[in-house]
Design a protein around this motif. Structure first.
Motif, short mmCIF file in Angstrom:
data_model
loop_
_atom_site.label_atom_id
_atom_site.label_comp_id
_atom_site.label_asym_id
_atom_site.label_seq_id
_atom_site.Cartn_x
_atom_site.Cartn_y
_atom_site.Cartn_z
N UNK A 33 -2.00 47.64 34.40
CA UNK A 33 -1.96 48.97 35.02
C UNK A 33 -0.79 49.78 34.50
N UNK A 34 0.40 49.18 34.44
CA UNK A 34 1.57 49.91 33.96
C UNK A 34 1.39 50.32 32.50
N UNK A 35 0.85 49.41 31.70
CA UNK A 35 0.59 49.73 30.30
C UNK A 35 -0.38 50.89 30.17
N UNK A 36 -1.42 50.86 30.99
CA UNK A 36 -2.42 51.93 30.96
C UNK A 36 -1.79 53.28 31.29
N UNK A 37 -0.92 53.30 32.29
CA UNK A 37 -0.29 54.55 32.71
C UNK A 37 0.65 55.11 31.64
N UNK A 38 1.25 54.22 30.84
CA UNK A 38 2.22 54.67 29.83
C UNK A 38 1.65 54.72 28.42
N UNK A 39 0.38 54.40 28.27
CA UNK A 39 -0.21 54.31 26.93
C UNK A 39 -0.12 55.63 26.17
N UNK A 40 -0.44 56.75 26.81
CA UNK A 40 -0.41 58.02 26.08
C UNK A 40 0.99 58.35 25.58
N UNK A 41 2.01 58.08 26.39
CA UNK A 41 3.38 58.31 25.95
C UNK A 41 3.74 57.41 24.78
N UNK A 42 3.29 56.15 24.84
CA UNK A 42 3.56 55.21 23.75
C UNK A 42 2.84 55.63 22.47
N UNK A 43 1.63 56.20 22.62
CA UNK A 43 0.90 56.72 21.46
C UNK A 43 1.66 57.91 20.86
N UNK A 44 2.13 58.79 21.73
CA UNK A 44 2.85 59.98 21.25
C UNK A 44 4.10 59.60 20.45
N UNK A 45 4.77 58.55 20.88
CA UNK A 45 6.01 58.14 20.21
C UNK A 45 5.79 57.05 19.16
N UNK A 46 4.50 56.65 18.98
CA UNK A 46 4.18 55.52 18.10
C UNK A 46 5.09 54.34 18.43
N UNK A 47 5.06 53.99 19.70
CA UNK A 47 5.99 53.01 20.24
C UNK A 47 5.53 51.57 20.12
N UNK A 48 6.16 50.74 20.94
CA UNK A 48 5.91 49.30 20.89
C UNK A 48 5.73 48.75 22.30
N UNK A 49 4.87 47.76 22.40
CA UNK A 49 4.67 47.01 23.63
C UNK A 49 4.96 45.54 23.34
N UNK A 50 5.76 44.92 24.18
CA UNK A 50 6.01 43.49 24.07
C UNK A 50 5.69 42.84 25.41
N UNK A 51 4.75 41.91 25.37
CA UNK A 51 4.39 41.16 26.57
C UNK A 51 5.07 39.79 26.52
N UNK A 52 5.75 39.43 27.60
CA UNK A 52 6.39 38.12 27.65
C UNK A 52 5.38 37.11 28.17
N UNK A 53 4.98 36.23 27.29
CA UNK A 53 4.03 35.18 27.63
C UNK A 53 4.82 33.90 27.91
N UNK A 54 4.40 32.77 27.37
CA UNK A 54 5.12 31.53 27.62
C UNK A 54 4.61 30.43 26.71
N UNK A 55 5.50 29.50 26.38
CA UNK A 55 5.07 28.26 25.72
C UNK A 55 4.04 27.55 26.58
N UNK A 56 4.14 27.77 27.88
CA UNK A 56 3.30 27.03 28.82
C UNK A 56 1.91 27.64 28.98
N UNK A 57 1.46 28.34 27.91
CA UNK A 57 0.04 28.61 27.83
C UNK A 57 -0.68 27.36 27.34
N UNK A 58 0.10 26.37 26.94
CA UNK A 58 -0.44 25.05 26.64
C UNK A 58 -0.59 24.27 27.94
N UNK A 59 -1.53 23.30 27.98
CA UNK A 59 -1.72 22.53 29.22
C UNK A 59 -0.43 21.88 29.68
N UNK A 60 -0.14 22.02 30.96
CA UNK A 60 1.10 21.51 31.52
C UNK A 60 0.81 21.02 32.93
N UNK A 61 1.36 19.90 33.35
CA UNK A 61 1.04 19.35 34.68
C UNK A 61 1.32 20.35 35.80
#
Length: 237
Positions: free
Chosen positions: A110-138
């Motif tokens: 939702x936040x990305x969607x709201x700011x997308x036009x501004x990011x397009x205007x500035x030819x900006x960057x988006x960085x999503x913080x994911x995790x090593x733990x997208x691998x199976x973990x107990x």
């Protein structure tokens, strides 16, 4: 490239934060002043904080409105807010844990969607913080699903926004020494044990600066050719 003239929006949750040398807007709850106050000292940068619940649509709209009204634009968006909850699939609270994880995934969209036009205007960057733990973990199924979805969100947004010059990448941290780990007795006992550290090639736990430096690289003009990348910051896990 200097980031001092860039407008950087970072979402945070609880006490984890990363600082870049730019004009920054933070959202965190609670204690936003503890993050924001030291940043401007002796630097040609500014920082403002907005105390908000990143899981509420009305607060997310307020955040978007604030960054655009204060700075007039958004050059860089770092979706960093998240939690790490342990719950086995058979546990009574698993579905509640899953729902909480998915709320963070929704808020990032939702936040990305709201700011997308501004990011397009500035030819900006988006960085999503994911995790090593997208691998199976107990006991981490809900979090694993969230992070896999975050990586797919990154790739799909990179594909959709590439004609507009917006770079979209994700960072997959390994074990990072933050209050999210150190303030959780069960988690810290497990992941800070010698047996766990032995599995890390560099034999050390990561620091928030390790993640911040990776973000700074991905939003720099020198990496403008890079998009749809999943960058591991895990010490060789």
């Amino acid at each position: 490239m200097s980031l001092k003239d860039k407008i950087i929006f970072k979402t945070l949750y609880e006490q984890l934060y990363i600082h870049l040398c730019g004009n920054e807007i933070f959202t965190i709850r609670p204690n936003v002043d503890k993050i924001v106050d030291p940043i401007g000292d002796g630097q040609q940068t500014t920082a403002i904080g907005v105390c908000a619940d990143i899981l509420l649509d009305e607060d997310i709209n307020k955040l978007s409105d604030t960054v655009l009204s204060v700075y007039g634009k958004c050059d860089i968006l770092v979706n960093n807010a998240g939690v790490y909850r342990l719950a086995g699939f058979g546990s009574a609270n698993y579905m509640d844990t899953y729902d909480e994880e998915m709320k963070f995934l929704r808020s990032a969209q939702l936040l990305t969607k709201l700011l997308t036009q501004s990011l397009i205007d500035s030819k900006g960057s988006i960085v999503n913080i994911s995790s090593y733990y997208d691998n199976p973990f107990p006991l981490a199924l809900a979090n694993n699903i969230n992070k896999v979805c975050t990586d797919m969100l990154t790739k799909c947004l990179a594909l959709e926004l590439k004609p507009n010059g917006v770079c979209v990448n994700s960072i997959s941290p390994g074990l990072i020494s933050t209050p999210l780990v150190t303030n959780n007795p069960m988690l810290s006992k497990w992941v800070l044990s010698p047996d766990f550290i032995e599995k890390i090639a560099l034999r050390r736990v990561g620091r928030p600066d390790d993640v911040a430096n990776a973000v700074a690289f991905l939003v720099d003009d020198k990496s403008a050719i890079i998009t749809a990348l999943k960058l591991a910051v895990d010490g060789g896990h």
